[in-house]
Design an enzyme around this catalytic site. Structure first.
Site, mmCIF file in Angstrom:
data_model
loop_
_atom_site.group_PDB
_atom_site.id
_atom_site.type_symbol
_atom_site.label_atom_id
_atom_site.label_comp_id
_atom_site.label_asym_id
_atom_site.label_seq_id
_atom_site.Cartn_x
_atom_site.Cartn_y
_atom_site.Cartn_z
ATOM 1 N N THR A 52 0.860 -1.185 0.000
ATOM 2 C CA THR A 52 0.000 0.000 0.000
ATOM 3 C C THR A 52 0.895 1.234 0.000
ATOM 4 O O THR A 52 1.996 1.195 0.544
ATOM 5 C CB THR A 52 -0.855 -0.008 1.297
ATOM 6 O OG1 THR A 52 -1.801 -1.049 1.186
ATOM 7 C CG2 THR A 52 -1.575 1.315 1.526
ATOM 8 N N ASP A 107 -9.198 -0.032 5.241
ATOM 9 C CA ASP A 107 -9.122 1.206 6.026
ATOM 10 C C ASP A 107 -8.682 2.415 5.206
ATOM 11 O O ASP A 107 -8.993 3.558 5.557
ATOM 12 C CB ASP A 107 -8.132 1.029 7.183
ATOM 13 C CG ASP A 107 -6.743 0.680 6.675
ATOM 14 O OD1 ASP A 107 -6.631 -0.242 5.827
ATOM 15 O OD2 ASP A 107 -5.768 1.324 7.092
ATOM 16 N N THR A 153 -0.814 1.771 7.027
ATOM 17 C CA THR A 153 -0.725 0.556 6.217
ATOM 18 C C THR A 153 -0.666 -0.646 7.144
ATOM 19 O O THR A 153 0.004 -0.600 8.171
ATOM 20 C CB THR A 153 0.493 0.583 5.274
ATOM 21 O OG1 THR A 153 0.579 -0.687 4.613
ATOM 22 C CG2 THR A 153 1.795 0.855 6.011
ATOM 23 N N GLY A 154 -1.393 -1.680 6.779
ATOM 24 C CA GLY A 154 -1.417 -2.866 7.626
ATOM 25 C C GLY A 154 -2.750 -3.567 7.524
ATOM 26 O O GLY A 154 -3.469 -3.406 6.530
HETATM 27 N N1 ASP Z 1 -4.423 -1.391 4.900
HETATM 28 C C1 ASP Z 1 -4.665 -2.030 3.638
HETATM 29 C C2 ASP Z 1 -6.019 -2.701 3.693
HETATM 30 O O1 ASP Z 1 -6.335 -3.303 4.682
HETATM 31 C C3 ASP Z 1 -3.633 -3.041 3.251
HETATM 32 C C4 ASP Z 1 -2.194 -2.634 3.483
HETATM 33 O O2 ASP Z 1 -1.919 -1.584 3.977
HETATM 34 O O3 ASP Z 1 -1.310 -3.430 3.129
HETATM 35 O O4 ASP Z 1 -6.717 -2.672 2.719
#
Ligand code: ASP
Length: 338
Positions: A202, A233, A253-254
């Protein structure tokens, strides 16, 4: 009298020692830049996703490509900010670069849903007036962050989704692509091993401009293997994206479900606004306190109104970088890097 004299002498003698210990602690802090210095004229911080990113899992070539790509994207924002451009322009254009780069899980090169599609989410927020725009689950808009900005400035809504968002983007004259544009076979095969294990890539950017305005943006393909038009999110204001001139700008991110439930981005801002916490303390408390306790992995990048930068994460690595007007900056990947 003598005792008092001895006491004062000891205090004076040891005082510099205490002070220097304190300074050493500040110098060793690897997550906050410019903790107590003068206000920065401008500042930018970016991320390219968090996850189990370790030296063992990266090849030297991929390591190099990520660092070059982060630097290249950040240079776009740096130029805009140093020439007096707006934080919003810096955020949008920096994210555009990463959306067009197949290395990242945003725009071209986004991860795949369970059904083998690419569904993209993005949001942008203007800290000067709390205006915000987002698109969710879009499949044919080349640069979702630009569409999000159009939602913010050219519609009366905050979030548009799916085919309605595409129709709006078309009406705004944005570039529409066939869904297969987001698929790159070479990159897909090259990154398959990492991406199928990891939810990383992301992209996000936060900026402070010379007018003291803050902006934040996040763009993503979401979690790999997602089902049922799941939305994460990133496009949710207050979860993965938030900006407020009174406090800070944040992009996360996460594991999105946790960022939504713990309203991560707004929580950091609220801790600063209501409890008077510093950017560092607020972001650390949320990412390495609350989220860790909850079992939510990931990280955030943030910048406050003085140009302080914080990039905490609780995963093994996070692609990240920052630059400030005083010439400080760099790009980092692993936990043990500055
Ligand atoms: N936060 C992003 C989601 O849950 C994914 C990511 O940041 O890797 O869609």
């Amino acid at each position: 009298m003598n005792k008092k004299l001895i006491y004062i002498t000891v205090l004076v003698a040891f005082c510099p020692l205490f002070l220097s210990c304190n300074n050493a602690n500040q110098r060793n802090d690897n997550k906050v830049v410019n903790p107590s210095k003068a206000k920065q004229e401008w500042a930018i911080v970016i991320h390219g996703g968090a996850g189990v990113i370790t030296r063992e899992k990266m090849t030297p070539e991929l390591d190099k490509q990520y660092r070059e790509s982060l630097t290249e994207a950040m240079n776009v924002g740096k130029k805009i900010l140093s020439e007096g451009g707006s934080a919003l322009d810096a955020v949008e254009k920096t994210i555009n670069m990463m959306e067009d780069n197949p290395l990242f899980n945003a725009g071209k090169g986004a991860v795949f849903t369970h059904d083998g599609k690419n569904e993209l989410d993005a949001a942008i927020m203007d800290g000067s007036n709390l205006a915000a725009g987002a698109v969710a689950g879009v499949t044919d808009i080349k640069n979702p962050i630009t569409a999000a900005r159009c939602v913010m400035t050219k519609s009366v809504h905050v979030m548009l989704s799916g085919s309605g968002a595409s129709q709006f983007a078309k009406e705004q004259g944005l570039e529409i692509v066939t869904p297969s544009y987001f698929y790159t076979k070479r990159r897909f095969n090259e990154l398959q091993e990492i991406l199928k294990k990891e939810k990383m890539g992301t992209v996000g950017c936060c900026a402070l401009d010379k007018n003291g305005n803050l902006a934040a943006g996040t763009s993503t393909g979401g979690m790999p293997n997602k089902k049922y038009n799941r939305i994460g999110d990133a496009p949710i204001i207050g979860a993965g994206t938030y900006a407020n001139n009174a406090t800070c700008a944040i992009s996360g991110t996460g594991h999105g479900e946790y960022f939504i439930r713990w309203t991560v981005a707004h929580d950091i801002s609220a801790l600063m606004e209501y409890k008077g916490l510093s950017l560092k303390d607020a972001s650390e408390l949320v990412v390495n306190g609350k989220l860790v306790k909850a079992g939510g992995s990931g990280g955030v990048i943030c910048v406050d109104k003085s140009g302080n930068i914080s990039m905490p994460f609780n995963s093994e690595g996070m692609f990240r970088g920052f630059a400030t007007a005083d010439g400080n900056g760099g790009v980092f990947i692993y936990k043990d890097e500055k």
